[in-house]
Write a protein that holds these residues in place. Structure first.
Motif, PDB file in Angstrom:
ATOM      1  N   PRO A  50      15.847  -8.833   1.812  1.00  0.00           N
ATOM      2  CA  PRO A  50      14.537  -8.613   2.423  1.00  0.00           C
ATOM      3  C   PRO A  50      13.874  -7.304   1.988  1.00  0.00           C
ATOM      4  CG  PRO A  50      16.174  -7.873   3.958  1.00  0.00           C
ATOM      5  CD  PRO A  50      16.914  -8.364   2.716  1.00  0.00           C
ATOM      6  N   LEU A  51      14.451  -6.581   1.012  1.00  0.00           N
ATOM      7  CA  LEU A  51      13.909  -5.282   0.599  1.00  0.00           C
ATOM      8  C   LEU A  51      12.989  -5.462  -0.604  1.00  0.00           C
ATOM      9  CD1 LEU A  51      13.874  -2.179   0.818  1.00  0.00           C
ATOM     10  CD2 LEU A  51      15.851  -2.146  -0.716  1.00  0.00           C
ATOM     11  N   HIS A  52      11.687  -5.279  -0.365  1.00  0.00           N
ATOM     12  CA  HIS A  52      10.695  -5.346  -1.435  1.00  0.00           C
ATOM     13  C   HIS A  52      10.294  -3.921  -1.792  1.00  0.00           C
ATOM     14  CE1 HIS A  52      10.410  -9.641  -0.962  1.00  0.00           C
ATOM     15  NE2 HIS A  52      10.282  -9.453   0.348  1.00  0.00           N
ATOM     16  N   VAL A  53      10.274  -3.638  -3.079  1.00  0.00           N
ATOM     17  CA  VAL A  53      10.036  -2.273  -3.547  1.00  0.00           C
ATOM     18  C   VAL A  53       8.802  -2.222  -4.446  1.00  0.00           C
ATOM     19  CG1 VAL A  53      10.995  -0.387  -4.916  1.00  0.00           C
ATOM     20  CG2 VAL A  53      12.492  -1.738  -3.446  1.00  0.00           C
ATOM     21  N   THR A  54       7.979  -1.232  -4.194  1.00  0.00           N
ATOM     22  CA  THR A  54       6.870  -0.870  -5.072  1.00  0.00           C
ATOM     23  C   THR A  54       6.978   0.638  -5.255  1.00  0.00           C
ATOM     24  OG1 THR A  54       5.492  -2.610  -4.114  1.00  0.00           O
ATOM     25  CG2 THR A  54       4.365  -0.902  -5.407  1.00  0.00           C
ATOM     26  N   ALA A  55       6.942   1.093  -6.495  1.00  0.00           N
ATOM     27  CA  ALA A  55       7.059   2.530  -6.754  1.00  0.00           C
ATOM     28  C   ALA A  55       5.711   3.112  -7.149  1.00  0.00           C
ATOM     29  CB  ALA A  55       8.073   2.782  -7.866  1.00  0.00           C
ATOM     30  N   PHE A  56       5.440   4.302  -6.644  1.00  0.00           N
ATOM     31  CA  PHE A  56       4.218   5.025  -6.978  1.00  0.00           C
ATOM     32  C   PHE A  56       4.611   6.340  -7.618  1.00  0.00           C
ATOM     33  CE2 PHE A  56       3.158   2.203  -3.524  1.00  0.00           C
ATOM     34  CZ  PHE A  56       1.997   1.606  -3.982  1.00  0.00           C
ATOM     35  N   ASP A  71      -6.712   8.318  -1.619  1.00  0.00           N
ATOM     36  CA  ASP A  71      -6.587   7.232  -2.596  1.00  0.00           C
ATOM     37  C   ASP A  71      -5.136   6.765  -2.690  1.00  0.00           C
ATOM     38  OD1 ASP A  71      -9.308   7.529  -3.090  1.00  0.00           O
ATOM     39  OD2 ASP A  71      -9.014   8.690  -4.933  1.00  0.00           O
ATOM     40  N   VAL A  72      -4.220   7.723  -2.671  1.00  0.00           N
ATOM     41  CA  VAL A  72      -2.789   7.383  -2.704  1.00  0.00           C
ATOM     42  C   VAL A  72      -2.408   6.589  -1.461  1.00  0.00           C
ATOM     43  CG1 VAL A  72      -0.439   8.337  -2.713  1.00  0.00           C
ATOM     44  CG2 VAL A  72      -2.206   9.364  -4.156  1.00  0.00           C
ATOM     45  N   ALA A  73      -2.855   7.052  -0.304  1.00  0.00           N
ATOM     46  CA  ALA A  73      -2.543   6.359   0.955  1.00  0.00           C
ATOM     47  C   ALA A  73      -3.112   4.936   0.947  1.00  0.00           C
ATOM     48  CB  ALA A  73      -3.086   7.155   2.141  1.00  0.00           C
ATOM     49  N   GLN A  74      -4.327   4.768   0.454  1.00  0.00           N
ATOM     50  CA  GLN A  74      -4.924   3.430   0.404  1.00  0.00           C
ATOM     51  C   GLN A  74      -4.134   2.506  -0.520  1.00  0.00           C
ATOM     52  OE1 GLN A  74      -9.206   3.194  -0.114  1.00  0.00           O
ATOM     53  NE2 GLN A  74      -9.481   5.111   0.992  1.00  0.00           N
ATOM     54  N   ALA A  75      -3.635   3.038  -1.636  1.00  0.00           N
ATOM     55  CA  ALA A  75      -2.812   2.224  -2.535  1.00  0.00           C
ATOM     56  C   ALA A  75      -1.511   1.820  -1.841  1.00  0.00           C
ATOM     57  CB  ALA A  75      -2.518   2.990  -3.827  1.00  0.00           C
ATOM     58  N   PHE A  76      -0.898   2.750  -1.117  1.00  0.00           N
ATOM     59  CA  PHE A  76       0.327   2.437  -0.375  1.00  0.00           C
ATOM     60  C   PHE A  76       0.074   1.291   0.603  1.00  0.00           C
ATOM     61  CE2 PHE A  76       2.706   6.825  -0.402  1.00  0.00           C
ATOM     62  CZ  PHE A  76       2.708   6.814  -1.780  1.00  0.00           C
ATOM     63  N   VAL A  77      -0.964   1.430   1.399  1.00  0.00           N
ATOM     64  CA  VAL A  77      -1.268   0.423   2.422  1.00  0.00           C
ATOM     65  C   VAL A  77      -1.582  -0.920   1.772  1.00  0.00           C
ATOM     66  CG1 VAL A  77      -2.911  -0.215   4.237  1.00  0.00           C
ATOM     67  CG2 VAL A  77      -1.979   2.105   4.153  1.00  0.00           C
ATOM     68  N   ALA A  78      -2.381  -0.908   0.708  1.00  0.00           N
ATOM     69  CA  ALA A  78      -2.753  -2.157   0.029  1.00  0.00           C
ATOM     70  C   ALA A  78      -1.523  -2.877  -0.524  1.00  0.00           C
ATOM     71  CB  ALA A  78      -3.748  -1.874  -1.090  1.00  0.00           C
ATOM     72  N   SER A  79      -0.532  -2.128  -0.952  1.00  0.00           N
ATOM     73  CA  SER A  79       0.657  -2.745  -1.557  1.00  0.00           C
ATOM     74  C   SER A  79       1.513  -3.493  -0.533  1.00  0.00           C
ATOM     75  CB  SER A  79       1.511  -1.691  -2.260  1.00  0.00           C
ATOM     76  OG  SER A  79       2.176  -0.866  -1.318  1.00  0.00           O
ATOM     77  N   ASP A 134       0.753  -5.696   1.747  1.00  0.00           N
ATOM     78  CA  ASP A 134       0.428  -7.115   1.871  1.00  0.00           C
ATOM     79  C   ASP A 134       0.207  -7.813   0.532  1.00  0.00           C
ATOM     80  OD1 ASP A 134       0.581  -7.120   4.661  1.00  0.00           O
ATOM     81  OD2 ASP A 134      -1.477  -6.378   4.836  1.00  0.00           O
ATOM     82  N   ARG A 135       0.222  -7.073  -0.556  1.00  0.00           N
ATOM     83  CA  ARG A 135       0.041  -7.672  -1.887  1.00  0.00           C
ATOM     84  C   ARG A 135       1.403  -7.885  -2.513  1.00  0.00           C
ATOM     85  NH1 ARG A 135      -4.724  -4.282  -3.052  1.00  0.00           N
ATOM     86  NH2 ARG A 135      -6.393  -5.607  -2.294  1.00  0.00           N
ATOM     87  N   HIS A 136       1.899  -9.068  -2.377  1.00  0.00           N
ATOM     88  CA  HIS A 136       3.236  -9.360  -2.895  1.00  0.00           C
ATOM     89  C   HIS A 136       3.319  -9.207  -4.413  1.00  0.00           C
ATOM     90  CE1 HIS A 136       4.469 -10.511   1.086  1.00  0.00           C
ATOM     91  NE2 HIS A 136       3.413 -11.309   1.181  1.00  0.00           N
ATOM     92  N   SER A 137       2.184  -9.296  -5.089  1.00  0.00           N
ATOM     93  CA  SER A 137       2.181  -9.118  -6.546  1.00  0.00           C
ATOM     94  C   SER A 137       2.547  -7.689  -6.936  1.00  0.00           C
ATOM     95  CB  SER A 137       0.815  -9.478  -7.130  1.00  0.00           C
ATOM     96  OG  SER A 137      -0.186  -8.597  -6.633  1.00  0.00           O
ATOM     97  N   THR A 138       2.460  -6.747  -5.988  1.00  0.00           N
ATOM     98  CA  THR A 138       2.807  -5.353  -6.301  1.00  0.00           C
ATOM     99  C   THR A 138       4.313  -5.095  -6.147  1.00  0.00           C
ATOM    100  OG1 THR A 138       2.450  -4.510  -4.051  1.00  0.00           O
ATOM    101  CG2 THR A 138       0.539  -4.532  -5.546  1.00  0.00           C
TER     102      THR A 138
END
Length: 187
Positions: free
Chosen positions: A21-27, A70-78, A80-84
Protein backbone atom coordinates in the motif's frame (compact mmCIF):
# COMPACT_ATOMS: atom_id res chain seq x y z
CA UNK A 1 28.74 15.92 -0.08
CA UNK A 2 27.27 13.81 2.68
CA UNK A 3 24.04 15.81 2.41
CA UNK A 4 23.54 15.00 -1.28
CA UNK A 5 24.62 11.36 -0.90
CA UNK A 6 22.24 10.70 2.01
CA UNK A 7 19.35 12.38 0.15
CA UNK A 8 19.96 10.08 -2.82
CA UNK A 9 20.31 7.04 -0.56
CA UNK A 10 17.10 7.85 1.31
CA UNK A 11 15.20 8.29 -1.95
CA UNK A 12 16.56 5.01 -3.27
CA UNK A 13 15.60 3.11 -0.11
CA UNK A 14 12.07 4.52 -0.13
CA UNK A 15 11.59 3.55 -3.79
CA UNK A 16 12.86 0.03 -3.05
CA UNK A 17 10.16 -0.27 -0.39
CA UNK A 18 7.40 1.07 -2.65
CA UNK A 19 4.41 -0.95 -3.70
CA UNK A 20 0.90 -1.52 -2.42
CA UNK A 21 0.00 0.00 0.00
CA UNK A 22 3.04 2.36 -0.09
CA UNK A 23 2.95 4.71 -3.07
CA UNK A 24 5.99 6.91 -3.52
CA UNK A 25 6.53 10.15 -5.40
CA UNK A 26 9.87 11.91 -4.99
CA UNK A 27 10.42 15.66 -5.21
CA UNK A 28 13.82 17.19 -5.74
CA UNK A 29 13.45 20.93 -5.24
CA UNK A 30 16.15 23.48 -5.81
CA UNK A 31 16.55 25.93 -2.94
CA UNK A 32 13.10 26.78 -1.58
CA UNK A 33 12.19 30.38 -0.83
CA UNK A 34 9.32 31.88 1.15
CA UNK A 35 8.64 34.23 4.02
CA UNK A 36 10.14 32.00 6.75
CA UNK A 37 12.84 30.31 4.64
CA UNK A 38 16.39 29.73 5.79
CA UNK A 39 17.93 30.86 2.50
CA UNK A 40 16.86 34.40 1.59
CA UNK A 41 16.41 35.35 5.24
CA UNK A 42 19.83 34.02 6.20
CA UNK A 43 21.56 36.05 3.51
CA UNK A 44 19.48 39.15 4.31
CA UNK A 45 20.54 38.86 7.95
CA UNK A 46 24.17 38.31 6.95
CA UNK A 47 24.03 41.37 4.69
CA UNK A 48 22.78 43.49 7.62
CA UNK A 49 25.85 42.42 9.61
CA UNK A 50 28.44 43.03 6.88
CA UNK A 51 30.32 46.34 6.72
CA UNK A 52 29.90 46.83 2.96
CA UNK A 53 31.82 43.82 1.63
CA UNK A 54 30.69 40.19 1.68
CA UNK A 55 33.30 37.53 0.91
CA UNK A 56 31.11 34.88 -0.74
CA UNK A 57 32.20 31.29 -1.16
CA UNK A 58 31.16 29.44 -4.32
CA UNK A 59 29.69 32.63 -5.81
CA UNK A 60 29.24 30.98 -9.22
CA UNK A 61 27.15 28.05 -7.89
CA UNK A 62 23.81 27.97 -9.71
CA UNK A 63 20.31 27.74 -8.23
CA UNK A 64 16.80 27.83 -9.60
CA UNK A 65 14.85 28.90 -6.50
CA UNK A 66 11.33 27.52 -6.18
CA UNK A 67 8.54 29.09 -4.15
CA UNK A 68 7.42 27.09 -1.10
CA UNK A 69 3.74 27.38 -2.07
CA UNK A 70 4.48 25.92 -5.53
CA UNK A 71 6.24 22.98 -3.88
CA UNK A 72 3.35 22.46 -1.46
CA UNK A 73 0.82 22.55 -4.31
CA UNK A 74 2.81 19.91 -6.21
CA UNK A 75 2.89 17.72 -3.09
CA UNK A 76 -0.86 18.00 -2.60
CA UNK A 77 -1.62 17.44 -6.31
CA UNK A 78 0.46 14.24 -6.31
CA UNK A 79 -1.66 12.64 -3.58
CA UNK A 80 -4.64 12.07 -5.86
CA UNK A 81 -2.76 11.74 -9.17
CA UNK A 82 -1.85 8.11 -9.35
CA UNK A 83 0.20 8.80 -12.48
CA UNK A 84 2.72 10.59 -10.24
CA UNK A 85 3.31 7.52 -8.07
CA UNK A 86 6.68 5.95 -8.72
CA UNK A 87 7.97 9.15 -10.34
CA UNK A 88 10.76 11.55 -9.44
CA UNK A 89 10.23 15.27 -10.08
CA UNK A 90 12.73 18.10 -10.12
CA UNK A 91 11.03 21.26 -8.85
CA UNK A 92 12.52 24.59 -9.82
CA UNK A 93 11.44 28.14 -10.30
CA UNK A 94 11.32 29.83 -13.69
CA UNK A 95 14.83 31.33 -13.61
CA UNK A 96 18.37 30.23 -12.83
CA UNK A 97 20.75 32.48 -10.85
CA UNK A 98 24.31 32.32 -9.58
CA UNK A 99 24.68 32.61 -5.83
CA UNK A 100 26.34 35.99 -6.42
CA UNK A 101 23.30 37.23 -8.41
CA UNK A 102 20.95 36.09 -5.66
CA UNK A 103 22.93 37.76 -2.88
CA UNK A 104 23.29 41.00 -4.87
CA UNK A 105 19.54 40.98 -5.53
CA UNK A 106 18.79 40.39 -1.83
CA UNK A 107 21.11 43.26 -0.92
CA UNK A 108 19.34 45.60 -3.33
CA UNK A 109 15.82 44.85 -2.11
CA UNK A 110 16.98 44.98 1.50
CA UNK A 111 18.41 48.44 0.94
CA UNK A 112 21.97 47.32 1.72
CA UNK A 113 25.00 48.62 -0.10
CA UNK A 114 27.29 45.64 -0.20
CA UNK A 115 29.96 44.54 -2.63
CA UNK A 116 29.95 40.80 -3.11
CA UNK A 117 33.50 39.49 -3.35
CA UNK A 118 33.41 36.04 -4.94
CA UNK A 119 36.02 33.71 -3.48
CA UNK A 120 37.96 31.23 -5.58
CA UNK A 121 37.72 27.50 -4.86
CA UNK A 122 40.62 27.43 -2.38
CA UNK A 123 39.39 30.45 -0.41
CA UNK A 124 35.82 29.08 -0.49
CA UNK A 125 37.10 25.83 1.01
CA UNK A 126 39.04 27.75 3.66
CA UNK A 127 35.97 29.84 4.55
CA UNK A 128 33.93 26.64 4.93
CA UNK A 129 36.63 24.98 7.05
CA UNK A 130 36.64 27.98 9.39
CA UNK A 131 32.90 28.71 9.56
CA UNK A 132 31.84 25.17 10.35
CA UNK A 133 33.26 25.78 13.84
CA UNK A 134 31.35 29.02 14.37
CA UNK A 135 28.21 28.68 16.54
CA UNK A 136 25.21 27.99 14.32
CA UNK A 137 27.54 26.58 11.65
CA UNK A 138 26.69 29.20 8.98
CA UNK A 139 28.76 27.39 6.32
CA UNK A 140 30.48 24.00 6.40
CA UNK A 141 32.75 21.84 4.30
CA UNK A 142 29.71 19.75 3.42
CA UNK A 143 27.93 22.92 2.22
CA UNK A 144 31.02 23.70 0.14
CA UNK A 145 30.88 20.23 -1.44
CA UNK A 146 27.13 20.56 -2.10
CA UNK A 147 27.72 23.83 -3.92
CA UNK A 148 29.98 22.08 -6.41
CA UNK A 149 26.80 20.65 -7.99
CA UNK A 150 24.37 23.14 -9.53
CA UNK A 151 20.82 22.99 -8.19
CA UNK A 152 18.92 23.64 -11.43
CA UNK A 153 16.37 21.78 -13.54
CA UNK A 154 16.88 20.53 -17.07
CA UNK A 155 13.29 21.31 -18.00
CA UNK A 156 10.53 23.53 -16.63
CA UNK A 157 8.23 22.84 -13.71
CA UNK A 158 6.56 19.44 -14.30
CA UNK A 159 3.46 20.02 -16.44
CA UNK A 160 1.58 17.21 -14.67
CA UNK A 161 0.95 19.57 -11.73
CA UNK A 162 -0.59 22.31 -13.89
CA UNK A 163 1.35 25.09 -12.15
CA UNK A 164 3.22 28.07 -13.45
CA UNK A 165 6.15 28.53 -11.07
CA UNK A 166 6.31 31.81 -9.16
CA UNK A 167 9.15 34.24 -9.80
CA UNK A 168 11.40 35.04 -6.86
CA UNK A 169 11.04 38.74 -7.71
CA UNK A 170 7.26 38.51 -7.20
CA UNK A 171 7.49 37.28 -3.61
CA UNK A 172 10.77 38.09 -1.85
CA UNK A 173 10.39 41.90 -1.89
CA UNK A 174 7.13 41.55 0.07
CA UNK A 175 8.86 40.08 3.10
CA UNK A 176 12.39 41.45 2.80
CA UNK A 177 11.03 44.89 1.99
CA UNK A 178 8.98 44.68 5.19
CA UNK A 179 12.14 43.73 7.10
CA UNK A 180 13.90 46.74 5.57
CA UNK A 181 11.20 49.04 6.94
CA UNK A 182 11.28 47.37 10.36
CA UNK A 183 15.09 47.57 10.62
CA UNK A 184 15.27 51.16 9.42
CA UNK A 185 13.03 52.42 12.22
CA UNK A 186 15.17 54.18 14.82
CA UNK A 187 18.19 54.74 12.58
Amino acid sequence: SCYLRTKALGESLVFQSAGPPLHVTAFRPSVIFGEQDSFTNRFAKLLRLMPGVLPLACADARFQPVYVEDVAQAFVASLDRHSTHGQRYDLCGPRSYSLRELVEYLASISGRRCRVLGLNRRLSWMQAALLEYVPGKPFSLDNFLSLQVDSVCQSGFPAVFGLTPTHLEDVVPRYLGAQRTQHSVGY
